[in-house]
Design a protein around this motif. Sequence first.
Motif, PDB file in Angstrom:
ATOM      1  N   VAL A  26       0.856  -1.187   0.000  1.00 48.29           N
ATOM      2  CA  VAL A  26       0.000   0.000   0.000  1.00 48.29           C
ATOM      3  C   VAL A  26       0.890   1.234   0.000  1.00 48.29           C
ATOM      4  N   GLN A  27       0.632   2.139  -0.933  1.00 49.99           N
ATOM      5  CA  GLN A  27       1.390   3.388  -1.054  1.00 49.99           C
ATOM      6  C   GLN A  27       0.406   4.525  -1.302  1.00 49.99           C
ATOM      7  N   THR A  28       0.801   5.737  -0.937  1.00 54.15           N
ATOM      8  CA  THR A  28      -0.046   6.906  -1.200  1.00 54.15           C
ATOM      9  C   THR A  28       0.731   7.894  -2.066  1.00 54.15           C
ATOM     10  N   PHE A  29       0.043   8.451  -3.064  1.00 50.83           N
ATOM     11  CA  PHE A  29       0.643   9.422  -3.979  1.00 50.83           C
ATOM     12  C   PHE A  29      -0.222  10.681  -4.004  1.00 50.83           C
ATOM     13  N   PRO A  30       0.404  11.863  -4.170  1.00 49.69           N
ATOM     14  CA  PRO A  30      -0.321  13.133  -4.098  1.00 49.69           C
ATOM     15  C   PRO A  30      -1.048  13.494  -5.398  1.00 49.69           C
ATOM     16  N   VAL A  31      -1.818  12.554  -5.918  1.00 52.77           N
ATOM     17  CA  VAL A  31      -2.604  12.775  -7.137  1.00 52.77           C
ATOM     18  C   VAL A  31      -3.972  12.125  -6.927  1.00 52.77           C
ATOM     19  N   SER A  32      -4.908  12.436  -7.789  1.00 49.18           N
ATOM     20  CA  SER A  32      -6.235  11.834  -7.675  1.00 49.18           C
ATOM     21  C   SER A  32      -6.199  10.380  -8.141  1.00 49.18           C
ATOM     22  N   SER A  43       0.847   4.736 -22.167  1.00 49.14           N
ATOM     23  CA  SER A  43       2.245   4.343 -22.428  1.00 49.14           C
ATOM     24  C   SER A  43       3.255   5.433 -22.085  1.00 49.14           C
ATOM     25  N   SER A  44       3.011   6.666 -22.539  1.00 49.42           N
ATOM     26  CA  SER A  44       4.032   7.697 -22.311  1.00 49.42           C
ATOM     27  C   SER A  44       4.122   8.072 -20.834  1.00 49.42           C
ATOM     28  N   THR A  45       2.984   8.168 -20.135  1.00 44.95           N
ATOM     29  CA  THR A  45       3.014   8.518 -18.710  1.00 44.95           C
ATOM     30  C   THR A  45       3.586   7.369 -17.884  1.00 44.95           C
ATOM     31  N   HIS A  46       3.203   6.138 -18.202  1.00 43.88           N
ATOM     32  CA  HIS A  46       3.732   4.966 -17.485  1.00 43.88           C
ATOM     33  C   HIS A  46       5.259   4.927 -17.636  1.00 43.88           C
ATOM     34  N   SER A  47       5.750   5.162 -18.857  1.00 41.02           N
ATOM     35  CA  SER A  47       7.203   5.191 -19.091  1.00 41.02           C
ATOM     36  C   SER A  47       7.854   6.300 -18.281  1.00 41.02           C
ATOM     37  N   ALA A  48       7.231   7.482 -18.278  1.00 39.98           N
ATOM     38  CA  ALA A  48       7.808   8.633 -17.575  1.00 39.98           C
ATOM     39  C   ALA A  48       7.826   8.429 -16.062  1.00 39.98           C
ATOM     40  N   MET A  49       6.765   7.854 -15.510  1.00 38.44           N
ATOM     41  CA  MET A  49       6.690   7.736 -14.046  1.00 38.44           C
ATOM     42  C   MET A  49       7.561   6.596 -13.501  1.00 38.44           C
ATOM     43  N   THR A  50       7.940   5.617 -14.360  1.00 32.71           N
ATOM     44  CA  THR A  50       8.774   4.510 -13.881  1.00 32.71           C
ATOM     45  C   THR A  50      10.201   4.585 -14.398  1.00 32.71           C
ATOM     46  N   GLY A  51      10.406   5.262 -15.520  1.00 34.65           N
ATOM     47  CA  GLY A  51      11.727   5.298 -16.133  1.00 34.65           C
ATOM     48  C   GLY A  51      12.002   4.079 -16.998  1.00 34.65           C
ATOM     49  N   GLY A  52      10.996   3.215 -17.163  1.00 35.07           N
ATOM     50  CA  GLY A  52      11.159   2.019 -17.998  1.00 35.07           C
ATOM     51  C   GLY A  52      10.203   2.070 -19.170  1.00 35.07           C
ATOM     52  N   GLU A  53      10.647   1.596 -20.324  1.00 35.42           N
ATOM     53  CA  GLU A  53       9.828   1.623 -21.534  1.00 35.42           C
ATOM     54  C   GLU A  53       8.533   0.824 -21.342  1.00 35.42           C
ATOM     55  N   ALA A  54       7.395   1.481 -21.609  1.00 36.47           N
ATOM     56  CA  ALA A  54       6.090   0.840 -21.413  1.00 36.47           C
ATOM     57  C   ALA A  54       5.230   0.959 -22.662  1.00 36.47           C
ATOM     58  N   HIS A  55       4.571  -0.135 -23.013  1.00 39.06           N
ATOM     59  CA  HIS A  55       3.554  -0.151 -24.066  1.00 39.06           C
ATOM     60  C   HIS A  55       2.313  -0.738 -23.408  1.00 39.06           C
ATOM     61  N   VAL A  56       1.432   0.159 -22.945  1.00 39.52           N
ATOM     62  CA  VAL A  56       0.257  -0.268 -22.198  1.00 39.52           C
ATOM     63  C   VAL A  56      -0.999   0.184 -22.926  1.00 39.52           C
ATOM     64  N   ASN A  57      -2.143  -0.244 -22.433  1.00 38.05           N
ATOM     65  CA  ASN A  57      -3.390  -0.005 -23.125  1.00 38.05           C
ATOM     66  C   ASN A  57      -4.500   0.118 -22.101  1.00 38.05           C
ATOM     67  N   SER A  58      -5.524   0.917 -22.404  1.00 41.04           N
ATOM     68  CA  SER A  58      -6.605   1.140 -21.449  1.00 41.04           C
ATOM     69  C   SER A  58      -7.872   0.378 -21.811  1.00 41.04           C
ATOM     70  N   PRO A 140      10.422   5.654  -8.112  1.00 39.70           N
ATOM     71  CA  PRO A 140      10.372   6.625  -9.220  1.00 39.70           C
ATOM     72  C   PRO A 140       9.022   7.349  -9.302  1.00 39.70           C
ATOM     73  N   MET A 141       7.921   6.698  -8.935  1.00 44.47           N
ATOM     74  CA  MET A 141       6.614   7.348  -8.976  1.00 44.47           C
ATOM     75  C   MET A 141       6.539   8.474  -7.953  1.00 44.47           C
ATOM     76  N   ARG A 142       7.162   8.275  -6.767  1.00 49.77           N
ATOM     77  CA  ARG A 142       7.166   9.341  -5.759  1.00 49.77           C
ATOM     78  C   ARG A 142       7.904  10.558  -6.305  1.00 49.77           C
ATOM     79  N   THR A 143       9.022  10.309  -6.990  1.00 54.77           N
ATOM     80  CA  THR A 143       9.776  11.405  -7.596  1.00 54.77           C
ATOM     81  C   THR A 143       8.938  12.089  -8.672  1.00 54.77           C
ATOM     82  N   TYR A 144       8.326  11.297  -9.549  1.00 58.04           N
ATOM     83  CA  TYR A 144       7.551  11.823 -10.668  1.00 58.04           C
ATOM     84  C   TYR A 144       6.362  12.654 -10.190  1.00 58.04           C
ATOM     85  N   PHE A 145       5.623  12.135  -9.212  1.00 58.49           N
ATOM     86  CA  PHE A 145       4.416  12.833  -8.737  1.00 58.49           C
ATOM     87  C   PHE A 145       4.712  13.815  -7.622  1.00 58.49           C
TER      88      PHE A 145
END
Length: 147
Positions: A26-32, A43-58, A140-145
Amino acid sequence: PMGLQEYLQNQGKTKSTKMSTSFELVQTFPVSPDELYNAWLDSSTHSAMTGGEAHVNSAVGKTFTVWGGYISGQNLSLIQGKEIFQSWRTADFKDSDKDSELTLRFKEVESGCELTLIHKSIPDGQPDYAQGWNEHYFEPMRTYFGG
């Protein structure tokens, strides 16, 4: 006082069964919740928030790869802003291993979004994925957010 490593290790309640491991973090982040949910499936946000290349889909039924293909899976069920349920495996899984199950729950709290990550049915002999989630996602998500 407890050090950060001890604290992070105590965050994961690890339960081992004969053939698989499960844990919850369980973690808390300062976003909705919506912002974090959408970031996970973009994909672009997932890559940016982790620093790892992501190809994801909603979309339900669509496959994903993250961390340059090391992790792959499929969206099994999606509830906007509330829950993501996926099949999940890494390149370390044997071909004969069944996919593990990943559930992400997003809950609004005063300080933002409480993310509950439940990782189930991890085959025996795998790396410590609880540590991996902390190092390669939550830090990395704590840093990103800005958390």
